[in-house]
Design an enzyme around this catalytic site. Sequence first.
Site, PDB file in Angstrom:
ATOM      1  N   SER A 141      30.229  -5.961  29.805  1.00  0.00           N
ATOM      2  CA  SER A 141      30.526  -7.395  29.655  1.00  0.00           C
ATOM      3  C   SER A 141      29.273  -8.255  29.504  1.00  0.00           C
ATOM      4  CB  SER A 141      31.370  -7.916  30.829  1.00  0.00           C
ATOM      5  OG  SER A 141      32.717  -7.587  30.669  1.00  0.00           O
ATOM      6  N   GLY A 156      31.843 -18.478  23.318  1.00  0.00           N
ATOM      7  CA  GLY A 156      32.253 -19.871  23.181  1.00  0.00           C
ATOM      8  C   GLY A 156      33.715 -20.057  22.823  1.00  0.00           C
ATOM      9  N   LYS A 157      34.460 -18.957  22.702  1.00  0.00           N
ATOM     10  CA  LYS A 157      35.838 -19.086  22.205  1.00  0.00           C
ATOM     11  C   LYS A 157      36.805 -19.700  23.219  1.00  0.00           C
ATOM     12  CE  LYS A 157      37.068 -14.219  23.159  1.00  0.00           C
ATOM     13  NZ  LYS A 157      37.445 -12.949  22.497  1.00  0.00           N
ATOM     14  N   GLY A 194      33.696 -12.028  26.658  1.00  0.00           N
ATOM     15  CA  GLY A 194      33.966 -12.850  25.479  1.00  0.00           C
ATOM     16  C   GLY A 194      33.746 -14.327  25.713  1.00  0.00           C
ATOM     17  N   GLY A 234      30.104 -11.707  28.841  1.00  0.00           N
ATOM     18  CA  GLY A 234      30.972 -12.331  29.837  1.00  0.00           C
ATOM     19  C   GLY A 234      32.443 -12.213  29.509  1.00  0.00           C
ATOM     20  N   TYR A 251      41.631   3.728  30.205  1.00  0.00           N
ATOM     21  CA  TYR A 251      41.716   2.834  29.040  1.00  0.00           C
ATOM     22  C   TYR A 251      42.883   3.214  28.149  1.00  0.00           C
ATOM     23  CZ  TYR A 251      36.918   1.272  30.104  1.00  0.00           C
ATOM     24  OH  TYR A 251      35.803   0.754  30.706  1.00  0.00           O
ATOM     25  N   LEU A 277      31.079 -15.921  26.699  1.00  0.00           N
ATOM     26  CA  LEU A 277      29.807 -16.408  26.181  1.00  0.00           C
ATOM     27  C   LEU A 277      29.797 -16.567  24.657  1.00  0.00           C
ATOM     28  CD1 LEU A 277      27.482 -14.409  28.566  1.00  0.00           C
ATOM     29  CD2 LEU A 277      27.436 -16.902  28.275  1.00  0.00           C
TER      30      LEU A 277
END
Length: 338
Positions: free
Chosen positions: A218, A227-228, A223, A221, A53, A225
Amino acid sequence: MQHRRLGRSAIYVSDICMGTMTFGSQADEAESLRILDSSFDAGINFYDTAENYPVPPDTKWAGRTEEIVGKWLKTKDRDSIILATKVCGPSHGWIKGSQRAGMTALDRHNITKAIEDSLTRLGTDYVDLYQTHWPDHGTAYDETMETLDDLVRAGKVRIVGCSNEDAWGLMKSLEASSRLGTVRYETIQNNFSLNNRRFEDALSKVCRKEDVSLIPYSPIGGGVLSGKYQDGARPEGARFSRYLEIGGRQATMAQRFVNEKSLASTARFIEIAKEAGINVVTLATAWSKQHKFVASTIVGVSKFEQLDDIFAAADLTLSDDVMKACDAVTKDIQYPMG
């Protein structure tokens, strides 16, 4: 915040874990430290990082996340933190490690070098959970497990786990540990969310039968999920917006998360959340926690403002009706992520 045991070990962790893979790339040091402090104040005692990372993997910032976590760790009582990190899997497969000139593997040389470097960056003499970041099916599990056993005996690691492993690999490693009398994988860190329930096909049974805990990543998902990405949106600075611009393997990953089926299922989950009177991020996090084979759900943010909807899931139990509504979406839209 509830606490659960990791596998058969003596370690209990908060059922929400703060992931750190954006620290040093999407989130700068100041924002990362602010997120870590707020998570600790909310009752989270479990933190997950990796030598690879931040993401996307790049030699220009490889190890930066562990350095940030290490700086923060110095401000806390070490015994109050359950710290997890990972060693890169082989670089000749689906992803190329950003460490050791991209010549990573799960042999004795690489594992030994990786833990020493991680301990230096983290500024500690041990990690609580040490994980293989992705499997190395070409290296003998005997060598991997014996090396990990040596690290536990040396006091540098308390317990070990795997990540992105399949059912065959997990059982193969458990067999090797049993035969050799070494430490065993107490945890598995795999993708698991409302948009990706493949873990339930086989691995969940292995976890239940063998007392291995899933610590899913996750849960939102990637990000999606939240909705963005609905209606073709590509929010500036969002991970998959960036990955689609980068192209190559990163774009392939983005398309797995952001596609027609995953957006269709997300739209359904947004409506379920509205009917339940909660945010869809809260729904997705609470849903992940509500599985017996899950010990702690790994969440991740790049902005401090994203924390509230996650923290709202800490003491939330979804009703049977909400769980059944989620199952109905899964039945209607199967395997949104392939």
